[in-house]
Write an enzyme that holds these catalytic residues in place. Structure first.
Site, PDB file in Angstrom:
ATOM      1  N   GLY A  91       0.835  -1.194   0.000  1.00 21.40           N
ATOM      2  CA  GLY A  91       0.000   0.000   0.000  1.00 21.40           C
ATOM      3  C   GLY A  91       0.870   1.244   0.000  1.00 21.40           C
ATOM      4  N   SER A  92       0.369   2.276  -0.640  1.00 25.28           N
ATOM      5  CA  SER A  92       1.165   3.495  -0.774  1.00 25.28           C
ATOM      6  C   SER A  92       0.261   4.704  -0.944  1.00 25.28           C
ATOM      7  CB  SER A  92       2.078   3.365  -1.990  1.00 25.28           C
ATOM      8  OG  SER A  92       1.282   2.997  -3.104  1.00 25.28           O
ATOM      9  N   GLY A  93      -0.846   4.696  -0.179  1.00 25.44           N
ATOM     10  CA  GLY A  93      -1.728   5.866  -0.169  1.00 25.44           C
ATOM     11  C   GLY A  93      -1.142   6.914   0.769  1.00 25.44           C
TER      12      GLY A  93
ATOM     13  N   ALA B 138      -2.275  11.050   8.715  1.00 22.88           N
ATOM     14  CA  ALA B 138      -1.052  10.862   7.927  1.00 22.88           C
ATOM     15  C   ALA B 138      -0.292  12.166   7.626  1.00 22.88           C
ATOM     16  CB  ALA B 138      -1.385  10.112   6.640  1.00 22.88           C
TER      17      ALA B 138
ATOM     18  N   LYS C  11     -14.143   3.856  15.278  1.00 20.66           N
ATOM     19  CA  LYS C  11     -14.065   5.317  15.468  1.00 20.66           C
ATOM     20  C   LYS C  11     -14.420   6.067  14.184  1.00 20.66           C
ATOM     21  CE  LYS C  11     -10.135   6.012  13.095  1.00 20.66           C
ATOM     22  NZ  LYS C  11      -9.460   7.064  12.366  1.00 20.66           N
TER      23      LYS C  11
ATOM     24  N   ASN D   7     -13.160  11.505   7.106  1.00 26.57           N
ATOM     25  CA  ASN D   7     -14.533  11.049   7.356  1.00 26.57           C
ATOM     26  C   ASN D   7     -15.388  12.185   7.909  1.00 26.57           C
ATOM     27  OD1 ASN D   7     -14.644   8.009   6.813  1.00 26.57           O
ATOM     28  ND2 ASN D   7     -12.760   8.241   8.013  1.00 26.57           N
TER      29      ASN D   7
HETATM   30  N1  LIG Z   1      -4.632   8.533   5.932  1.00 28.13           N
HETATM   31  C1  LIG Z   1      -4.582   8.519   7.240  1.00 28.13           C
HETATM   32  O1  LIG Z   1      -4.445   9.558   7.906  1.00 28.13           O
HETATM   33  C2  LIG Z   1      -4.617   7.199   7.959  1.00 28.13           C
HETATM   34  C3  LIG Z   1      -4.127   7.128   9.239  1.00 28.13           C
HETATM   35  C4  LIG Z   1      -4.148   5.925   9.911  1.00 28.13           C
HETATM   36  C5  LIG Z   1      -4.700   4.797   9.274  1.00 28.13           C
HETATM   37  N2  LIG Z   1      -5.175   4.899   8.014  1.00 28.13           N
HETATM   38  C6  LIG Z   1      -5.699   3.672   7.379  1.00 28.13           C
HETATM   39  O2  LIG Z   1      -4.722   3.184   6.483  1.00 28.13           O
HETATM   40  C7  LIG Z   1      -5.370   2.493   5.408  1.00 28.13           C
HETATM   41  C8  LIG Z   1      -4.829   3.005   4.100  1.00 28.13           C
HETATM   42  O3  LIG Z   1      -5.130   4.373   3.992  1.00 28.13           O
HETATM   43  P1  LIG Z   1      -4.295   5.381   3.117  1.00 28.13           P
HETATM   44  O4  LIG Z   1      -4.589   6.738   3.683  1.00 28.13           O
HETATM   45  O5  LIG Z   1      -2.889   4.973   2.993  1.00 28.13           O
HETATM   46  O6  LIG Z   1      -4.974   5.170   1.678  1.00 28.13           O
HETATM   47  P2  LIG Z   1      -5.633   6.300   0.747  1.00 28.13           P
HETATM   48  O7  LIG Z   1      -7.091   6.316   0.964  1.00 28.13           O
HETATM   49  O8  LIG Z   1      -4.840   7.554   0.833  1.00 28.13           O
HETATM   50  O9  LIG Z   1      -5.266   5.811  -0.713  1.00 28.13           O
HETATM   51  C9  LIG Z   1      -5.926   4.940  -1.504  1.00 28.13           C
HETATM   52  C10 LIG Z   1      -4.964   3.831  -1.834  1.00 28.13           C
HETATM   53  O10 LIG Z   1      -5.710   2.810  -2.477  1.00 28.13           O
HETATM   54  C11 LIG Z   1      -5.012   2.422  -3.639  1.00 28.13           C
HETATM   55  N3  LIG Z   1      -5.964   1.902  -4.584  1.00 28.13           N
HETATM   56  C12 LIG Z   1      -6.816   2.598  -5.372  1.00 28.13           C
HETATM   57  N4  LIG Z   1      -7.537   1.740  -6.113  1.00 28.13           N
HETATM   58  C13 LIG Z   1      -7.129   0.500  -5.771  1.00 28.13           C
HETATM   59  C14 LIG Z   1      -7.504  -0.813  -6.169  1.00 28.13           C
HETATM   60  N5  LIG Z   1      -8.459  -1.010  -7.087  1.00 28.13           N
HETATM   61  N6  LIG Z   1      -6.888  -1.853  -5.589  1.00 28.13           N
HETATM   62  C15 LIG Z   1      -5.952  -1.671  -4.641  1.00 28.13           C
HETATM   63  N7  LIG Z   1      -5.552  -0.463  -4.228  1.00 28.13           N
HETATM   64  C16 LIG Z   1      -6.148   0.598  -4.792  1.00 28.13           C
HETATM   65  C17 LIG Z   1      -4.295   3.647  -4.099  1.00 28.13           C
HETATM   66  O11 LIG Z   1      -3.217   3.306  -4.895  1.00 28.13           O
HETATM   67  C18 LIG Z   1      -3.837   4.233  -2.778  1.00 28.13           C
HETATM   68  O12 LIG Z   1      -2.639   3.645  -2.384  1.00 28.13           O
HETATM   69  C19 LIG Z   1      -6.872   2.716   5.607  1.00 28.13           C
HETATM   70  O13 LIG Z   1      -7.430   1.597   6.221  1.00 28.13           O
HETATM   71  C20 LIG Z   1      -6.944   3.890   6.550  1.00 28.13           C
HETATM   72  O14 LIG Z   1      -8.081   3.851   7.381  1.00 28.13           O
HETATM   73  C21 LIG Z   1      -5.127   6.072   7.336  1.00 28.13           C
END
Ligand SMILES: NC(=O)c1ccc[n+]([C@@H]2O[C@H](COP(=O)([O-])OP(=O)(O)OC[C@H]3O[C@@H](n4cnc5c(N)ncnc54)[C@H](O)[C@@H]3O)[C@@H](O)[C@H]2O)c1
Length: 353
Positions: free
Chosen positions: A15-17, A158, A209, A274
């Site tokens: 993962g790399s969001g 993040a 949450k 959210n």
């Molecule tokens: N962003 C935050 O602040 C934060 C903090 C703590 C935990 N989280 C949790 O971390 C997890 C990941 O969140 P994030 O913020 O890194 O993601 P994000 O919502 O920023 O990004 C979406 C990700 O999904 C990928 N994606 C898109 N379409 C896809 C597909 N069809 N198949 C697979 N991947 C696909 C994208 O490449 C991208 O990496 C979530 O469960 C989130 O709740 C997020």
């Protein structure tokens, strides 16, 4: 799990969001600084074209995820890989950090390619539905890959972690030795970790949450005040505790006092996507799906989906009356209950009777 004495541990981030890229900054730096880990960290990137270029190529040349975490460098020892099967090859530690909607797809993809003694850690906030019951994400991963799965959850927006602002997080890990190793991999001077054994509650907090955050966003959208939001946060916390003790054995109330509990609840009800999208949902009248596309640039929402999943379970067990906040949020998001009716739904909350 391979013990540190059997050689340095290879890490793979799936993962790399927004969060995946922020955590890659810490994990990459720690892997390089500690002999316990192989320097090079694999990071699976869902391939996308950005202005005619592949995102993996952009990350491997500029060391920046220009789509999901613009403005922050990812260490050069973190290598972006477009095929998840290649990314997990030979990995001793697998970090799952994708939106929960995609978890089954990725597990199916890497099935058979993962080391038998690999250790996983999930940073994913959410749950899935199975046979009218809920499955934790760690359970989903375990069911496909048959490896040990821990979790990391906390008050960790993040962009703030990427900026290096001080915060805390919680690792849920039942094995003390593995917990210590995971702490070495994830801790930074601005990212302090407490390891607890009660991994189930840690994970439940992270998922539930997000439902409360939708409630907080609705309160903001209605223009109500901080007292109302505080009530929604408190009632949300009560429902989180009740849900955990009703459906899961041996959950400890003390875990709700860790970063994964009350701290994450507060941050997500004030900052966070959210809350933001739910506020816009009330103010604009547009659908959640429309707003997700419009406001989040490819990032995913978890709150409404988790409210729907939890509601399926509550309905199946005939328990919606005991969870009026969770139920009202589901109905507002999916059944056209007017947002202003949220407060009415809370008037008869069991804690006030
Ligand atoms: N962003 C935050 O602040 C934060 C903090 C703590 C935990 N989280 C949790 O971390 C997890 C990941 O969140 P994030 O913020 O890194 O993601 P994000 O919502 O920023 O990004 C979406 C990700 O999904 C990928 N994606 C898109 N379409 C896809 C597909 N069809 N198949 C697979 N991947 C696909 C994208 O490449 C991208 O990496 C979530 O469960 C989130 O709740 C997020």
């Amino acid at each position: 799990m391979s013990s540190p004495s059997s050689g340095p541990l290879k890490v793979c981030i799936l993962g790399s969001g927004n969060w995946g890229s922020a955590i890659a900054r810490i994990v990459g730096a720690n892997a390089k600084a500690n002999n316990e880990f192989v320097d090079e960290v694999n990071m699976w990137v869902f391939e996308e074209m950005i202005e005619g270029k592949k995102l993996t190529e952009i990350i491997n040349t500029t060391h920046e995820n220009v789509k999901y975490l613009k403005g922050y460098k990812i260490p050069e020892n973190v290598v972006a890989i477009p095929d998840a099967k290649d990314a997990v090859k030979g990995a001793n530690i697998i970090v799952f950090v994708i939106p929960h909607q995609f978890i089954e797809r990725i597990c199916k993809d890497i099935q058979g390619c993962v080391e038998k003694d690999a250790l996983a850690i999930s940073l994913i906030k959410g749950v899935t539905v199975k046979d009218n019951g809920l499955q934790l994400i760690t359970e989903v991963i375990k069911s496909y890959l048959n490896i040990e799965v821990n979790c990391l959850m906390g008050a960790n927006l993040a962009p703030e972690v990427a900026a290096g602002y001080f915060c805390e997080t919680t690792i849920g890990c039942r094995d003390a030795e593995a917990g210590k190793m995971l702490k070495t991999l994830f801790q930074a001077d601005y990212f302090r970790i407490v390891v607890v054994e009660d991994a189930t509650t840690v994970e439940l907090c992270g998922a539930l949450k997000n439902i409360v955050a939708v409630g907080a966003g609705i309160v903001d959208g209605l223009g109500l005040g901080d007292n109302t939001k505080a009530a929604v946060i408190r009632l949300g916390l009560m429902e989180m505790v009740a849900f955990a003790s009703e459906f899961y054995k041996n959950t400890e109330t003390a875990t709700f006092l860790e970063s994964c509990g009350v701290a994450d609840l507060i941050t997500t009800c004030y900052g966070g996507r959210n809350r933001r999208v739910s506020e816009a949902f009330v103010k604009t009248g547009k659908s959640i799906e429309e707003l997700e596309k419009e406001m989040l640039n490819g990032q995913k929402l978890q709150g409404p989906e988790t409210a729907r999943e939890v509601n399926l379970m509550l309905k199946a067990k005939n328990m919606t009356d005991r969870f009026p906040l969770f139920t009202a949020i589901f109905k507002i998001c999916y059944q056209d209950l007017p947002a202003k009716d949220l407060i009415g739904c809370l008037n008869n909350h069991p804690v006030h009777m």
